[in-house]
Design a protein around this motif. Structure first.
Motif, mmCIF file in Angstrom:
data_model
loop_
_atom_site.group_PDB
_atom_site.id
_atom_site.type_symbol
_atom_site.label_atom_id
_atom_site.label_comp_id
_atom_site.label_asym_id
_atom_site.label_seq_id
_atom_site.Cartn_x
_atom_site.Cartn_y
_atom_site.Cartn_z
ATOM 1 N N GLU A 142 0.823 -1.205 0.000
ATOM 2 C CA GLU A 142 0.000 0.000 0.000
ATOM 3 C C GLU A 142 0.866 1.268 0.000
ATOM 4 O O GLU A 142 1.813 1.365 0.795
ATOM 5 C CB GLU A 142 -0.903 -0.003 1.240
ATOM 6 C CG GLU A 142 -2.138 0.822 1.027
ATOM 7 C CD GLU A 142 -3.067 0.733 2.228
ATOM 8 O OE1 GLU A 142 -3.957 1.555 2.307
ATOM 9 O OE2 GLU A 142 -2.860 -0.163 3.084
ATOM 10 N N ASN A 143 0.543 2.188 -0.880
ATOM 11 C CA ASN A 143 1.225 3.505 -0.954
ATOM 12 C C ASN A 143 2.694 3.451 -1.387
ATOM 13 O O ASN A 143 3.320 4.490 -1.545
ATOM 14 C CB ASN A 143 1.171 4.263 0.386
ATOM 15 C CG ASN A 143 -0.255 4.575 0.781
ATOM 16 O OD1 ASN A 143 -1.079 4.827 -0.090
ATOM 17 N ND2 ASN A 143 -0.547 4.525 2.061
ATOM 18 N N GLN A 178 5.220 6.573 -3.082
ATOM 19 C CA GLN A 178 6.469 6.994 -2.411
ATOM 20 C C GLN A 178 7.680 6.766 -3.307
ATOM 21 O O GLN A 178 8.572 7.613 -3.403
ATOM 22 C CB GLN A 178 6.676 6.178 -1.139
ATOM 23 C CG GLN A 178 5.763 6.550 0.007
ATOM 24 C CD GLN A 178 5.966 5.575 1.173
ATOM 25 O OE1 GLN A 178 7.069 5.087 1.406
ATOM 26 N NE2 GLN A 178 4.903 5.277 1.885
#
Ligand SMILES: [Zn+2]
Length: 274
Positions: A16-17, A21
């Protein structure tokens, strides 16, 4: 500008994410990554990621470990071969894959990729673990001129032969870091250090094989490595070669630029390297 010659951006989709990033790091630190794929699905994911960042160079590959699953599908995949701007991760694997009954499929698939690479004049990113000599014979047979051998683990003798036919070598991954020394034999450790030292400065590239490789201290709750891991590789390789990190960065940038400078598919990436 930094260049990571072997990477798998699509693996970030599992966390996730992480992708957001990672792409922010690429843009901020200007890290160009040669993003290999290992099957049509991961290639599709890589293409979608490349739309989001000019620093992601997407390559179409089918990993030798799954070669046997694709031999009867090559005609259906023809558009992918034609539309790809580079090929990787492709090759031979007799090191991790011990089932010899699968080797003929690896050769057949690699010949297919090599004939496309030759006819279309495309860059290839190769995995040759445990079959370096056979890989050398095939590169020679197809007269390929734009070859990156990634994560080389073979003999120095075969490495010299691959250098003799113009191959570039991307070194790194965690096989070279002191933190992972205890995970390998003394002979392998000495070999990897010799490989790093002996590759001529005009053929050397740096890779992390991220995020498949684990940083010694990975970011908490995040994937095994982020693109900034390249700095650890550069520092380590520069110290083994007894040069500064800046010198290594400059020479590897020049090498990659040299490798792709006349590549009609990679012009936009070549122009990023200043
Ligand atoms: Zn890889």
């Amino acid at each position: 500008m930094y260049i990571d010659a072997h990477f798998h951006t699509n693996v970030y989709n599992r966390y996730e994410n992480a992708l957001v990033q990672a792409l922010a790091i690429l843009n901020e630190l200007k890290i160009l990554i040669v993003s290999s794929s290992t099957d049509p699905d991961s290639y599709q994911q890589t293409l979608e990621i490349a739309v989001k960042s000019k620093y992601v160079l997407p390559c179409f590959g089918i990993h030798p470990q799954v070669a046997h699953e694709y031999l009867d599908k090559l005609d259906a995949l023809n558009d992918l071969f034609d539309q790809a701007i580079a090929f990787g991760e492709i090759g031979l694997d007799h090191y991790y894959l011990k089932d010899e009954s699968q080797y003929p499929a690896q050769y057949t698939l690699l010949e297919h990729f090599f004939s496309k690479a030759r006819d279309q004049d495309k860059l290839v990113v190769l995995h040759l673990d445990g079959a370096e000599e056979q890989g050398y014979e095939m590169i020679k047979k197809f007269s390929l001129t734009k070859v990156i051998v990634h994560g080389y683990k073979g003999s120095l003798e075969t490495m010299r032969k691959l250098l003799g036919i113009g191959c570039y070598f991307s070194v790194g991954g965690n096989m070279i870091l002191d933190a992972f020394k205890q995970e390998m034999t003394e002979d392998d450790w000495i070999l990897f250090q010799s490989i790093i030292k002996e590759i001529p400065s005009n053929r050397l590239l740096v890779e992390t094989d991220g995020p498949c490789r684990m940083e010694p201290t990975p970011p908490e709750g995040a994937p095994r490595s982020m693109p900034s891991y390249i700095f650890e590789m550069i520092t380590k390789i520069a110290s083994v070669r007894e040069i500064s990190s800046e010198q290594l960065q400059e020479s590897t940038n020049n090498n990659f630029k040299q490798l792709i400078q006349n590549d009609e598919f990679l012009k936009s990436y070549s122009s990023l390297i200043v």
